[in-house]
Design an enzyme around this catalytic site. Sequence first.
Site, PDB file in Angstrom:
ATOM      1  N   HIS A 188      -6.927   3.871   6.930  1.00  0.00           N
ATOM      2  CA  HIS A 188      -6.019   4.961   6.533  1.00  0.00           C
ATOM      3  C   HIS A 188      -6.250   6.098   7.519  1.00  0.00           C
ATOM      4  CE1 HIS A 188      -4.335   3.589   2.608  1.00  0.00           C
ATOM      5  NE2 HIS A 188      -5.301   2.694   2.786  1.00  0.00           N
ATOM      6  N   CYS A 191      -3.751   5.334  -2.079  1.00  0.00           N
ATOM      7  CA  CYS A 191      -4.197   4.638  -3.283  1.00  0.00           C
ATOM      8  C   CYS A 191      -4.064   5.586  -4.457  1.00  0.00           C
ATOM      9  CB  CYS A 191      -5.662   4.198  -3.132  1.00  0.00           C
ATOM     10  SG  CYS A 191      -6.342   3.501  -4.647  1.00  0.00           S
ATOM     11  N   ASP A 204       0.837  -1.205   0.000  1.00  0.00           N
ATOM     12  CA  ASP A 204       0.000   0.000   0.000  1.00  0.00           C
ATOM     13  C   ASP A 204       0.875   1.259   0.000  1.00  0.00           C
ATOM     14  OD1 ASP A 204      -2.352   1.459   0.035  1.00  0.00           O
ATOM     15  OD2 ASP A 204      -3.227   0.371   1.712  1.00  0.00           O
ATOM     16  N   ASN A 227      -1.691   4.643   5.634  1.00  0.00           N
ATOM     17  CA  ASN A 227      -2.380   3.712   6.536  1.00  0.00           C
ATOM     18  C   ASN A 227      -2.087   4.105   7.975  1.00  0.00           C
ATOM     19  OD1 ASN A 227      -1.305   1.960   4.055  1.00  0.00           O
ATOM     20  ND2 ASN A 227      -3.222   1.114   4.798  1.00  0.00           N
TER      21      ASN A 227
HETATM   22  N1  COA Z   1      -0.654  -8.744 -13.927  1.00  0.00           N
HETATM   23  C1  COA Z   1       0.046  -8.339 -15.007  1.00  0.00           C
HETATM   24  N2  COA Z   1      -0.495  -7.871 -16.129  1.00  0.00           N
HETATM   25  C2  COA Z   1      -1.845  -7.825 -16.168  1.00  0.00           C
HETATM   26  C3  COA Z   1      -2.633  -8.240 -15.098  1.00  0.00           C
HETATM   27  C4  COA Z   1      -2.000  -8.711 -13.927  1.00  0.00           C
HETATM   28  N3  COA Z   1      -2.683  -9.098 -12.869  1.00  0.00           N
HETATM   29  N4  COA Z   1      -3.921  -8.086 -15.444  1.00  0.00           N
HETATM   30  C5  COA Z   1      -3.942  -7.596 -16.699  1.00  0.00           C
HETATM   31  N5  COA Z   1      -2.670  -7.427 -17.133  1.00  0.00           N
HETATM   32  C6  COA Z   1      -2.230  -6.913 -18.422  1.00  0.00           C
HETATM   33  C7  COA Z   1      -2.921  -7.574 -19.597  1.00  0.00           C
HETATM   34  O1  COA Z   1      -2.262  -8.735 -19.971  1.00  0.00           O
HETATM   35  C8  COA Z   1      -2.832  -6.505 -20.638  1.00  0.00           C
HETATM   36  O2  COA Z   1      -1.520  -6.464 -21.151  1.00  0.00           O
HETATM   37  P1  COA Z   1      -1.220  -5.981 -22.670  1.00  0.00           P
HETATM   38  O3  COA Z   1      -1.689  -4.567 -22.748  1.00  0.00           O
HETATM   39  O4  COA Z   1       0.251  -6.129 -22.779  1.00  0.00           O
HETATM   40  O5  COA Z   1      -2.021  -6.911 -23.517  1.00  0.00           O
HETATM   41  C9  COA Z   1      -3.010  -5.227 -19.839  1.00  0.00           C
HETATM   42  O6  COA Z   1      -2.586  -5.547 -18.506  1.00  0.00           O
HETATM   43  C10 COA Z   1      -4.450  -4.757 -19.811  1.00  0.00           C
HETATM   44  O7  COA Z   1      -5.272  -5.830 -19.409  1.00  0.00           O
HETATM   45  P2  COA Z   1      -6.838  -5.724 -19.220  1.00  0.00           P
HETATM   46  O8  COA Z   1      -7.352  -7.039 -18.776  1.00  0.00           O
HETATM   47  O9  COA Z   1      -7.449  -5.099 -20.441  1.00  0.00           O
HETATM   48  O10 COA Z   1      -6.937  -4.801 -18.008  1.00  0.00           O
HETATM   49  P3  COA Z   1      -7.215  -3.245 -17.846  1.00  0.00           P
HETATM   50  O11 COA Z   1      -6.329  -2.396 -18.668  1.00  0.00           O
HETATM   51  O12 COA Z   1      -8.683  -3.034 -17.949  1.00  0.00           O
HETATM   52  O13 COA Z   1      -6.761  -3.091 -16.311  1.00  0.00           O
HETATM   53  C11 COA Z   1      -6.391  -4.174 -14.207  1.00  0.00           C
HETATM   54  C12 COA Z   1      -7.373  -3.854 -15.308  1.00  0.00           C
HETATM   55  C13 COA Z   1      -7.185  -4.722 -13.030  1.00  0.00           C
HETATM   56  C14 COA Z   1      -5.386  -5.186 -14.700  1.00  0.00           C
HETATM   57  C15 COA Z   1      -5.647  -2.874 -13.813  1.00  0.00           C
HETATM   58  O14 COA Z   1      -6.553  -1.823 -13.677  1.00  0.00           O
HETATM   59  C16 COA Z   1      -4.865  -3.028 -12.540  1.00  0.00           C
HETATM   60  O15 COA Z   1      -3.916  -3.773 -12.477  1.00  0.00           O
HETATM   61  N6  COA Z   1      -5.210  -2.266 -11.484  1.00  0.00           N
HETATM   62  C17 COA Z   1      -4.528  -2.332 -10.225  1.00  0.00           C
HETATM   63  C18 COA Z   1      -5.080  -1.317  -9.318  1.00  0.00           C
HETATM   64  C19 COA Z   1      -4.317  -1.234  -8.019  1.00  0.00           C
HETATM   65  O16 COA Z   1      -3.357  -1.931  -7.752  1.00  0.00           O
HETATM   66  N7  COA Z   1      -4.784  -0.321  -7.193  1.00  0.00           N
HETATM   67  C20 COA Z   1      -4.195  -0.046  -5.920  1.00  0.00           C
HETATM   68  C21 COA Z   1      -4.499  -1.041  -4.885  1.00  0.00           C
HETATM   69  S1  COA Z   1      -6.141  -1.035  -4.267  1.00  0.00           S
HETATM   70 ZN    ZN Z   2      -5.219   0.850   1.655  1.00  0.00          ZN
END
Ligand code: COA
Ligand code: ZN
Length: 315
Positions: free
Chosen positions: A209, A240, A16, A249
């Site tokens: 947090h 975040c 986080d 946090n």
């Molecule tokens: N690990 C690595 N790569 C990932 C992945 C994962 N868990 N999930 C998706 N990807 C990759 C896909 O393979 C794709 O790659 P490419 O562009 O090379 O083909 C790309 O990411 C987009 O994938 P898609 O399924 O279309 O996802 P998106 O762009 O709609 O994003 C998430 C969705 C969930 C993957 C993304 O928003 C995310 O990782 N968010 C994390 C948020 C976070 O950590 N917030 C803070 C904590 S609460």
């Molecule tokens: Zn948090």
Amino acid sequence: MKLPKRVTVCEVGTRDGFQIEPDFIATAQKIEVVDLLSATGLPRIEVTSFVSPKAVPQLGDAEAVMAGITRRPGTRYSALVPNDKGAVRAVEAGVDDIHTVVSASESHNLANVNMSIVESIAKLKATAEVAHRGGKPVYAGISCSFGCPFEGEVPVARLESVVSRLVDLGAKGIGLADTTGVANPAQVSRVLERLMPRFPTVEWTLHTHDTRAMAIPNILVAMEMGVTNFDGSIGGLGGCPFAPGASGNVCTEDLVHCLWAMGVETGIDLDGLIGVSKRVQEIVGRALPGQIVKAGKWSRRYPLPDGVQSRLAAK
Ligand code: COA
Ligand code: ZN
């Protein structure tokens, strides 16, 4: 106060906290911090996230960090995952527990993971299947459980329906996350009073947090209600990237100090933890919000001023 004898603290600073640091923290330093943290006896560490490296480039080295740490028996190492792709990576990397994420707020969920809540739950079903096939328990975190920076109030009925769907997919624990520090103790009490009897087998965690200085009061109330799992981050790192206004946090060493002062056991070496916090401040290059690093423990004593010393001796 009705206090438990023991509580379990999960350290989330390297996830986080490091996810929102402006500068990339070198992989070797992340590994160093995780190892220093486990050496204090922390029972749980959320090490990193297996998310898209495009979304959170700061944690793009998740595999390398997991591979580099020294596993301490007695510490469970987890990681945050938003989808089955993340779960495959996390299982492969050898995490002990899978921590999933979905928001109780539609807008925050879209901002955070680019999915509606319904889409996320479907992804989390696939995520849980991967985790359970790999023999890993699933702990499901719910962002914005007590309010959202975009929508404001999150109705408790909505939170309850998200909890219910996560329980259905086999979550062992539910983490109620106050992502932007808006919850107050009366609200925490109301929400837990409603949810805890409804889902009696769930292992509840409160993820706070301290954005508005209500984290420890909220934890105290939750503890009185029977919650015994709390997340914290070393020094009070955290935030975040997809929730405006989110800040650190609850500071782990401040929380552990409070628990220690009240006689609640954590199994954590508080002095060791204070030392780790100092090292993390060096790594991020600034002072962190934690208070105990500055003030010392309540038992700290100062030398008497000269005049007072001689007057006491004369008595
Ligand atoms: N690990 C690595 N790569 C990932 C992945 C994962 N868990 N999930 C998706 N990807 C990759 C896909 O393979 C794709 O790659 P490419 O562009 O090379 O083909 C790309 O990411 C987009 O994938 P898609 O399924 O279309 O996802 P998106 O762009 O709609 O994003 C998430 C969705 C969930 C993957 C993304 O928003 C995310 O990782 N968010 C994390 C948020 C976070 O950590 N917030 C803070 C904590 S609460
Ligand atoms: Zn948090």
